[in-house]
Write a protein that holds these residues in place. Structure first.
Motif, PDB file in Angstrom:
ATOM      1  N   LYS A 173      17.838  -8.589   6.405  1.00  0.00           N
ATOM      2  CA  LYS A 173      18.874  -7.579   6.185  1.00  0.00           C
ATOM      3  C   LYS A 173      20.245  -8.116   6.548  1.00  0.00           C
ATOM      4  O   LYS A 173      20.394  -9.010   7.394  1.00  0.00           O
ATOM      5  N   ASN A 174      21.236  -7.544   5.889  1.00  0.00           N
ATOM      6  CA  ASN A 174      22.633  -7.827   6.205  1.00  0.00           C
ATOM      7  C   ASN A 174      23.068  -6.800   7.247  1.00  0.00           C
ATOM      8  O   ASN A 174      23.106  -5.603   6.976  1.00  0.00           O
ATOM      9  N   ILE A 175      23.351  -7.274   8.440  1.00  0.00           N
ATOM     10  CA  ILE A 175      23.658  -6.374   9.550  1.00  0.00           C
ATOM     11  C   ILE A 175      24.895  -5.533   9.271  1.00  0.00           C
ATOM     12  O   ILE A 175      24.954  -4.345   9.605  1.00  0.00           O
ATOM     13  N   GLU A 176      25.896  -6.128   8.637  1.00  0.00           N
ATOM     14  CA  GLU A 176      27.154  -5.410   8.384  1.00  0.00           C
ATOM     15  C   GLU A 176      27.003  -4.380   7.277  1.00  0.00           C
ATOM     16  O   GLU A 176      27.497  -3.262   7.370  1.00  0.00           O
ATOM     17  N   LYS A 177      26.296  -4.743   6.203  1.00  0.00           N
ATOM     18  CA  LYS A 177      26.185  -3.850   5.052  1.00  0.00           C
ATOM     19  C   LYS A 177      24.962  -2.932   5.130  1.00  0.00           C
ATOM     20  O   LYS A 177      24.798  -2.028   4.315  1.00  0.00           O
ATOM     21  N   VAL A 178      24.097  -3.178   6.136  1.00  0.00           N
ATOM     22  CA  VAL A 178      22.886  -2.378   6.327  1.00  0.00           C
ATOM     23  C   VAL A 178      22.050  -2.341   5.046  1.00  0.00           C
ATOM     24  O   VAL A 178      21.582  -1.293   4.608  1.00  0.00           O
ATOM     25  N   THR A 179      21.900  -3.474   4.415  1.00  0.00           N
ATOM     26  CA  THR A 179      21.049  -3.598   3.229  1.00  0.00           C
ATOM     27  C   THR A 179      19.967  -4.632   3.517  1.00  0.00           C
ATOM     28  O   THR A 179      20.168  -5.526   4.349  1.00  0.00           O
ATOM     29  N   TYR A 180      18.829  -4.508   2.843  1.00  0.00           N
ATOM     30  CA  TYR A 180      17.775  -5.485   3.099  1.00  0.00           C
ATOM     31  C   TYR A 180      16.946  -5.721   1.840  1.00  0.00           C
ATOM     32  O   TYR A 180      16.947  -4.917   0.903  1.00  0.00           O
ATOM     33  N   ILE A 181      16.245  -6.849   1.836  1.00  0.00           N
ATOM     34  CA  ILE A 181      15.284  -7.161   0.782  1.00  0.00           C
ATOM     35  C   ILE A 181      14.050  -7.766   1.441  1.00  0.00           C
ATOM     36  O   ILE A 181      14.134  -8.398   2.503  1.00  0.00           O
ATOM     37  N   ASN A 182      12.893  -7.570   0.812  1.00  0.00           N
ATOM     38  CA  ASN A 182      11.692  -8.244   1.289  1.00  0.00           C
ATOM     39  C   ASN A 182      11.794  -9.722   0.940  1.00  0.00           C
ATOM     40  O   ASN A 182      12.152 -10.089  -0.175  1.00  0.00           O
ATOM     41  N   HIS A 183      11.537 -10.566   1.926  1.00  0.00           N
ATOM     42  CA  HIS A 183      11.745 -11.997   1.771  1.00  0.00           C
ATOM     43  C   HIS A 183      10.464 -12.684   1.319  1.00  0.00           C
ATOM     44  O   HIS A 183       9.355 -12.257   1.665  1.00  0.00           O
ATOM     45  N   HIS A 184      10.603 -13.789   0.556  1.00  0.00           N
ATOM     46  CA  HIS A 184       9.408 -14.457   0.070  1.00  0.00           C
ATOM     47  C   HIS A 184       8.665 -15.235   1.153  1.00  0.00           C
ATOM     48  O   HIS A 184       7.593 -15.775   0.893  1.00  0.00           O
ATOM     49  N   LEU A 185       9.182 -15.271   2.382  1.00  0.00           N
ATOM     50  CA  LEU A 185       8.373 -15.769   3.489  1.00  0.00           C
ATOM     51  C   LEU A 185       7.213 -14.824   3.809  1.00  0.00           C
ATOM     52  O   LEU A 185       6.307 -15.173   4.562  1.00  0.00           O
ATOM     53  N   SER A 186       7.257 -13.628   3.214  1.00  0.00           N
ATOM     54  CA  SER A 186       6.130 -12.700   3.334  1.00  0.00           C
ATOM     55  C   SER A 186       4.857 -13.331   2.793  1.00  0.00           C
ATOM     56  O   SER A 186       3.747 -12.946   3.180  1.00  0.00           O
ATOM     57  N   ASP A 187       5.012 -14.302   1.882  1.00  0.00           N
ATOM     58  CA  ASP A 187       3.838 -14.994   1.330  1.00  0.00           C
ATOM     59  C   ASP A 187       3.001 -15.614   2.442  1.00  0.00           C
ATOM     60  O   ASP A 187       1.772 -15.716   2.323  1.00  0.00           O
ATOM     61  N   PHE A 188       3.663 -16.059   3.516  1.00  0.00           N
ATOM     62  CA  PHE A 188       2.942 -16.642   4.652  1.00  0.00           C
ATOM     63  C   PHE A 188       1.956 -15.634   5.238  1.00  0.00           C
ATOM     64  O   PHE A 188       0.781 -15.951   5.478  1.00  0.00           O
ATOM     65  N   ILE A 189       2.432 -14.412   5.460  1.00  0.00           N
ATOM     66  CA  ILE A 189       1.577 -13.373   6.047  1.00  0.00           C
ATOM     67  C   ILE A 189       0.461 -12.992   5.078  1.00  0.00           C
ATOM     68  O   ILE A 189      -0.710 -12.867   5.478  1.00  0.00           O
ATOM     69  N   ILE A 190       0.803 -12.797   3.811  1.00  0.00           N
ATOM     70  CA  ILE A 190      -0.192 -12.377   2.825  1.00  0.00           C
ATOM     71  C   ILE A 190      -1.224 -13.468   2.575  1.00  0.00           C
ATOM     72  O   ILE A 190      -2.427 -13.210   2.470  1.00  0.00           O
ATOM     73  N   ASP A 191      -0.752 -14.728   2.486  1.00  0.00           N
ATOM     74  CA  ASP A 191      -1.679 -15.846   2.253  1.00  0.00           C
ATOM     75  C   ASP A 191      -2.691 -15.989   3.388  1.00  0.00           C
ATOM     76  O   ASP A 191      -3.876 -16.226   3.151  1.00  0.00           O
ATOM     77  N   LYS A 192      -2.198 -15.844   4.620  1.00  0.00           N
ATOM     78  CA  LYS A 192      -3.059 -16.089   5.776  1.00  0.00           C
ATOM     79  C   LYS A 192      -3.877 -14.875   6.198  1.00  0.00           C
ATOM     80  O   LYS A 192      -5.038 -15.013   6.593  1.00  0.00           O
ATOM     81  N   TRP A 193      -3.278 -13.673   6.125  1.00  0.00           N
ATOM     82  CA  TRP A 193      -3.945 -12.496   6.697  1.00  0.00           C
ATOM     83  C   TRP A 193      -3.931 -11.279   5.773  1.00  0.00           C
ATOM     84  O   TRP A 193      -4.090 -10.158   6.222  1.00  0.00           O
ATOM     85  N   GLY A 194      -3.748 -11.526   4.458  1.00  0.00           N
ATOM     86  CA  GLY A 194      -3.673 -10.418   3.513  1.00  0.00           C
ATOM     87  C   GLY A 194      -4.901  -9.531   3.493  1.00  0.00           C
ATOM     88  O   GLY A 194      -4.816  -8.340   3.200  1.00  0.00           O
ATOM     89  N   LEU A 195      -6.067 -10.101   3.825  1.00  0.00           N
ATOM     90  CA  LEU A 195      -7.307  -9.329   3.822  1.00  0.00           C
ATOM     91  C   LEU A 195      -7.668  -8.813   5.216  1.00  0.00           C
ATOM     92  O   LEU A 195      -8.676  -8.132   5.380  1.00  0.00           O
ATOM     93  N   LYS A 196      -6.858  -9.152   6.205  1.00  0.00           N
ATOM     94  CA  LYS A 196      -7.103  -8.684   7.568  1.00  0.00           C
ATOM     95  C   LYS A 196      -6.447  -7.316   7.778  1.00  0.00           C
ATOM     96  O   LYS A 196      -5.799  -6.771   6.887  1.00  0.00           O
ATOM     97  N   SER A 197      -6.599  -6.787   8.979  1.00  0.00           N
ATOM     98  CA  SER A 197      -6.059  -5.465   9.286  1.00  0.00           C
ATOM     99  C   SER A 197      -4.537  -5.491   9.350  1.00  0.00           C
ATOM    100  O   SER A 197      -3.919  -6.553   9.525  1.00  0.00           O
ATOM    101  N   PHE A 198      -3.945  -4.307   9.218  1.00  0.00           N
ATOM    102  CA  PHE A 198      -2.487  -4.180   9.315  1.00  0.00           C
ATOM    103  C   PHE A 198      -1.994  -4.685  10.669  1.00  0.00           C
ATOM    104  O   PHE A 198      -0.962  -5.368  10.748  1.00  0.00           O
ATOM    105  N   ASN A 199      -2.699  -4.359  11.736  1.00  0.00           N
ATOM    106  CA  ASN A 199      -2.262  -4.770  13.071  1.00  0.00           C
ATOM    107  C   ASN A 199      -2.236  -6.289  13.214  1.00  0.00           C
ATOM    108  O   ASN A 199      -1.349  -6.841  13.880  1.00  0.00           O
ATOM    109  N   THR A 200      -3.203  -6.971  12.603  1.00  0.00           N
ATOM    110  CA  THR A 200      -3.214  -8.441  12.641  1.00  0.00           C
ATOM    111  C   THR A 200      -2.005  -8.995  11.891  1.00  0.00           C
ATOM    112  O   THR A 200      -1.314  -9.900  12.369  1.00  0.00           O
TER     113      THR A 200
END
Length: 411
Positions: free
Chosen positions: A45-72
Motif C-alpha cells: 500500500k501507498n501510505i500517503e494515498k491509502v491505496t493498495y494492491i495485492n502483490h505478486h509475492l503472494s505467489d510464495f504463500i499460495i505456492d507453498k501453503w495454498g492447500l494448508k489452513s488459513f492460519n498457516t
C-alpha cells in the motif's frame, strides 16, 4: 520476474501488509457458489494515498501453503511481510534497490534485530523457518540472483521429508518464563460463571464450554445449534467441531484448529441449564450459529474477546472488594498477570490432569494431536484425585442453575 519488488529509498512511502480474502472455492454447474475459502495474500500500500494492491509475492504463500489452513498461510505471510518492511523502513542504508540484491546476510541481520525487540526465542525461530522457505522459493524462481541454493543444505528428516538447513547466523534471545496465567483457581469457577451470566450472557455458555470442555474460542464460535447433543448415560455434551465459515464478510474469521468430536462435562447440571437458557434467548432467522452478536449475526472472535474482557474486569473487581484476604490476593495476581480466553482451556486441562492416570487421557480429553501440551500439565500438576472429586461434588451444586432462575425472574 527479476523486478518483483523495488526497495529503493524513494519508495519508503510504501508498506507491505497481510491481506486476508475470501475466494469462491467450489462453484456448481449453474455458477452458484457452494463453498468459499479463506486465503492470505501479501499486499502493498501507498501510505500517503491509502491505496493498495495485492502483490505478486503472494505467489510464495499460495505456492507453498495454498492447500494448508488459513492460519498457516497467515503465519508465513506475516513473517514475510515483517521482513520486507524491515528492508524498506528499518535499514534503508542497506541500499537494497531490488530483491535481486538480497543476500543471506540481510536475512541474518533481520533475525538478529528481531531477537532484540523483546519477542520470544520461538518467534525468532518461526520467522527463520519462513525465511528459509522464502529464500529457497526465490532462488528457484530466479528472483534472488545473489544467493546460491548450495547455501541451503538439503536434508532428509526421519519422516523422509526434505528440508533445508538454515544458513543464517542467528543469536537467539534467551528463553523466558511466560508471565501468563493458564488456570482460574478452582474455587472461583462458580463466581466467574456467575459474572458471565450477569454481565456477558451471550458468551456465558461459551465460557462454560471452554472451562469444562477445553474448547478454543475459534471452536466455540464454529458450533451450530444442531451440533451440540447430550448423552444420557455419561452426562456429557457431544459437540461436532468443524469449520463453518459463518462470517465470510469479515477479513478475519474464527478458524478451527482440529476437526473432531469433542466431549464437554456437564457438572451438576450447570451446562444443561446454561444451554437451555442460551437456546431460548439467542435465536436468529438468518443463521444456525450457536453464538450470536447483538445484530443476530454469528459472533466474531473479536466480539467474543470483548465480552470476555468485560467478565475479566468484573471478576477481578469483585475479588478486590471481598472481605476475605485470600480473595484480594488472588485479585492482585490476576490483575498483574496476563490472561485471556485461553484460560478456559488451561483450567479444563488442570481439572483433567488431576484425575487422569496418563497423558494420553489428557490429550484425548483436550482433543490434542500430540502429547506435548498434555505432558507439561502432567509434570506441573499435583495429583490430588480425591480432593478434586470432592470439589466437583460439592462445588455449589445448585449455584449456577439457581442464579439463572433468579436472573430470569427479574427479567
Amino acid at each position: 520476474m527479476s523486478n518483483v519488488v523495488e526497495l529503493q529509498n524513494k519508495n519508503q512511502n510504501i508498506k507491505f501488509f497481510v491481506n486476508p480474502v475470501w475466494i469462491d472455492y467450489v462453484v456448481d454447474g449453474n455458477g452458484k457458489v457452494k463453498e468459499k475459502k479463506h486465503i492470505c495474500l501479501i499486499a502493498i500500500k501507498n501510505i500517503e494515498k491509502v491505496t493498495y494492491i495485492n502483490h505478486h509475492l503472494s505467489d510464495f504463500i499460495i505456492d507453498k501453503w495454498g492447500l494448508k489452513s488459513f492460519n498457516t498461510q497467515k503465519k508465513h505471510a506475516t513473517n514475510t511481510v515483517k521482513f520486507l518492511n524491515f528492508l524498506i523502513h528499518r535499514y534503508p542504508a542497506l541500499k537494497i534497490n531490488n530483491l535481486i540484491d538480497l543476500t543471506v546476510s540481510q536475512g541474518t541481520m533481520y533475525l538478529n534485530w528481531l531477537g532484540t525487540t523483546g519477542v520470544s526465542q520461538d518467534t525468532v525461530k518461526d520467522a527463520e523457518r519462513t525465511l528459509i522457505h522464502f529464500y529457497v522459493w526465490g532462488i528457484k524462481k530466479s528472483i534472488f540472483t545473489q544467493v546460491d541454493i548450495t547455501e541451503f543444505k538439503e536434508q532428509i528428516s526421519e519422516q523422509n521429508k526434505v528440508y533445508f538447513q538454515s544458513p543464517f547466523q542467528v543469536i537467539y534471545p534467551q528463553k523466558k518464563v511466560k508471565e501468563l496465567e493458564h488456570v482460574i483457581p478452582f474455587e472461583f469457577i462458580p463466581v466467574f460463571l456467575e459474572i458471565a451470566t450477569i454481565h456477558a450472557p451471550r458468551i456465558a455458555l461459551g465460557i462454560y464450554l471452554q472451562i469444562f470442555g477445553g474448547l478454543r474460542v475459534s471452536e466455540v464460535l464454529n458450533i451450530k445449534r444442531t451440533q451440540i447433543t447430550k448423552t444420557l448415560v455419561s452426562k456429557e455434551f457431544i459437540l461436532q467441531i468443524e469449520n463453518q465459515n459463518f462470517r465470510t464478510d469479515l477479513k478475519e474469521h474464527a478458524s478451527v484448529k482440529k476437526i473432531r468430536t469433542q466431549a464437554v462435562l456437564d457438572i451438576n447440571g450447570w451446562g444443561s441449564t446454561l444451554l437451555r437458557k442460551h437456546l431460548n434467548i439467542y435465536q436468529s432467522k438468518s443463521t444456525n450459529a450457536l453464538f450470536l452478536n447483538s445484530s443476530d449475526k454469528p459472533m466474531s472472535g473479536r466480539s467474543y474477546r470483548q465480552y470476555f474482557e468485560k467478565c475479566k474486569d468484573r471478576f477481578i473487581s469483585q475479588l478486590e472488594t471481598s472481605e476475605q484476604i485470600d480473595h484480594r490476593i488472588v485479585a492482585q495476581h490476576l490483575k498483574n498477570i496476563k490472561w485471556s480466553t485461553h484460560i478456559g482451556r488451561g483450567t479444563f486441562t488442570n481439572i483433567v490432569a488431576n484425575e487422569a492416570s496418563n497423558p494420553y487421557e489428557i490429550a484425548h480429553m483436550r482433543g490434542d494431536s500430540s502429547l506435548e501440551s498434555a505432558l507439561s500439565y502432567m509434570v506441573s500438576t499435583s495429583r490430588i484425585h480425591q480432593k478434586i472429586e470432592e470439589k466437583l461434588e460439592t462445588m455449589h451444586e445448585s449455584y449456577i442453575p439457581n442464579l439463572i432462575v433468579r436472573k430470569g425472574n427479574k427479567q
